[in-house]
Scaffold this active site. Structure first.
Site, PDB file in Angstrom:
ATOM      1  N   LYS A 101      24.160  15.157  15.242  1.00 55.75           N
ATOM      2  CA  LYS A 101      25.367  15.179  16.076  1.00 55.75           C
ATOM      3  C   LYS A 101      24.999  15.494  17.525  1.00 55.75           C
ATOM      4  O   LYS A 101      23.854  15.882  17.805  1.00 55.75           O
ATOM      5  CB  LYS A 101      26.347  16.213  15.520  1.00 55.75           C
ATOM      6  CG  LYS A 101      25.826  17.645  15.549  1.00 55.75           C
ATOM      7  CD  LYS A 101      26.764  18.580  14.791  1.00 55.75           C
ATOM      8  CE  LYS A 101      26.226  19.994  14.777  1.00 55.75           C
ATOM      9  NZ  LYS A 101      27.060  20.888  13.951  1.00 55.75           N
ATOM     10  N   TYR A 159      22.501  30.499  46.926  1.00 52.64           N
ATOM     11  CA  TYR A 159      23.926  30.724  47.195  1.00 52.64           C
ATOM     12  C   TYR A 159      24.332  32.159  46.892  1.00 52.64           C
ATOM     13  O   TYR A 159      23.893  32.740  45.901  1.00 52.64           O
ATOM     14  CB  TYR A 159      24.778  29.775  46.340  1.00 52.64           C
ATOM     15  CG  TYR A 159      24.711  28.334  46.782  1.00 52.64           C
ATOM     16  CD1 TYR A 159      25.099  27.967  48.070  1.00 52.64           C
ATOM     17  CD2 TYR A 159      24.275  27.345  45.914  1.00 52.64           C
ATOM     18  CE1 TYR A 159      25.049  26.634  48.474  1.00 52.64           C
ATOM     19  CE2 TYR A 159      24.232  26.017  46.306  1.00 52.64           C
ATOM     20  CZ  TYR A 159      24.614  25.664  47.593  1.00 52.64           C
ATOM     21  OH  TYR A 159      24.567  24.366  47.983  1.00 52.64           O
TER      22      TYR A 159
END
Ligand code: PLP
Length: 359
Positions: free
Chosen positions: A35, A256
């Site tokens: 999956k 940042y």
């Protein structure tokens, strides 16, 4: 020159890990769980490595169809079952096996007039409370499916909530055994953690199926046991390169928000890999990174396309040095732990923009 980030997928590692699963499975048959695009490895890329499994298990009907159309003749299982009445002809056409987890699905099968009968896994909710029948309805569903012309065969299924944890599987196993007592039908229960931890439950039962996923990709389902200790090999190695160098003075910040501030003179490398590549933004300063094969740590906040690494103790590293974010030489589970998640999430999140190389 393309951006230097790459994911290398080792088919040999996938094959090796399936071999480990097979050894634990003993006489039980193996669904290779593919999956989520084979846990980020690429469905059709990984599928050939798992031809030694007895079937493939995934969620999306589209993915199941792609696998069938690519020539895979093995059973293909839909782990969440079908979603609507309109799905049923596709299931018949592509000979898919389906989970049935609720009475509305039984009713749809009864109402269908399929040209081919469909193999079914009937799911008991034994405590996970996600999908599955309550014990009271389970028998009724078995009887109805046994009479249903659209159904080719029934396997009884459940899924464990804490196979890797302290509570284990005992109470769920007990509920499952009680719900199926007297029914002579094949069973499927084990994910990777249950297979690795309690193999004796299935290994002598040729009518049992196990459902390993994460272990096939070389990750450990356990917090206290590494993939290497389990004999598993990493199948995905995410690498990039240093593309810039900064010399820091005490007080200089990186990235940042100035989330990292140097206390001493430092040398920091900027790696061409960020959260838009699938590297977890939540990985804090101090997360493990390999530069030219040497272990160091990340520095500052991960940005969309880049992250910083500490090169202070690696004077030979510079622009062009190979950086391993996870995989061979650096356990993805260790990186995941630093980011407060699990290896599953990192592998599945590999971004489509990262070029993939098969090895
Ligand atoms: C994902 C999944 C598995 C495989 O689980 P792993 O922990 O990856 O081994 C097995 N069964 C079901 C129903 C699943 O959804």
């Amino acid at each position: 020159m393309p951006r230097p980030i790459r994911a290398r997928i080792s088919l040999a590692a996938l094959r090796h890990n399936l071999g480990v699963a097979r050894r634990y499975a003993g006489q039980a048959r193996v669904w290779a769980v593919v999956k989520a695009n084979a846990y980020g490895h690429g469905l059709l890329r990984a599928a050939p490595a798992f031809t030694g499994a007895d079937g493939y298990a995934l969620l999306d009907i589209d993915e199941a169809v792609r696998l069938r159309e690519a020539g895979y003749a093995q059973p293909i299982l839909l782990l969440e079952g079908f979603f609507s009445f309109e799905d049923l002809p596709l299931l018949a056409e592509y000979r898919l096996t389906t989970v049935v987890h609720a009475m509305w699905q039984v009713e749809m099968l009864e109402a269908s007039a399929l040209p081919v009968a469909i193999p079914v896994l009937l799911k008991l909710n034994s405590g996970l409370n996600r999908l599955g029948f309550e014990a009271g309805e389970f028998r009724d569903a078995v009887q109805r499916l046994q009479r249903c012309r659209a159904v080719a065969g029934i396997t009884l299924m459940t899924h464990f909530a804490d196979a890797d944890g302290s509570r284990g599987i005992a109470s769920q196993l007990e509920r499952f055994q009680a719900a199926r007592s007297g029914l002579k039908l094949p069973v499927t229960m084990a994910n990777s953690a249950a297979l690795l931890r309690f193999p004796e439950i299935w290994a002598r039962d040729p009518d049992a199926w196990v459902r390993p996923g994460i272990m096939l990709y070389g990750c450990s389902p356990f917090a206290d046991k590494s993939a290497a200790e389990l004999g598993l090999q990493p199948a995905m190695t995410l690498t990039s390169e240093i593309i810039g160098i900064q010399q820091l003075k005490p007080g200089d910040e990186v990235g940042y928000g100035g989330a990292f501030r140097a206390e001493k003179t430092m040398r920091v490398g900027t790696v061409a890999c960020g959260y838009a590549d699938g590297y977890p933004r939540h990985a804090p300063t101090g997360s493990p990174v390999l530069v030219a094969g040497k272990l160091t740590t990340s520095v500052g906040r991960v940005s969309m396309d880049m992250l910083g690494v500490d090169l202070t103790a690696l004077p030979d590293a510079g622009v062009g040095s190979l950086v391993t974010l996870w995989g061979e030489g650096l356990d993805v589970d260790a990186v995941a732990r630093h980011a407060g998640t699990v290896g599953y999430e990192l592998l599945c999140a590999l971004a489509p923009r990262v070029p993939v190389v098969e090895i």
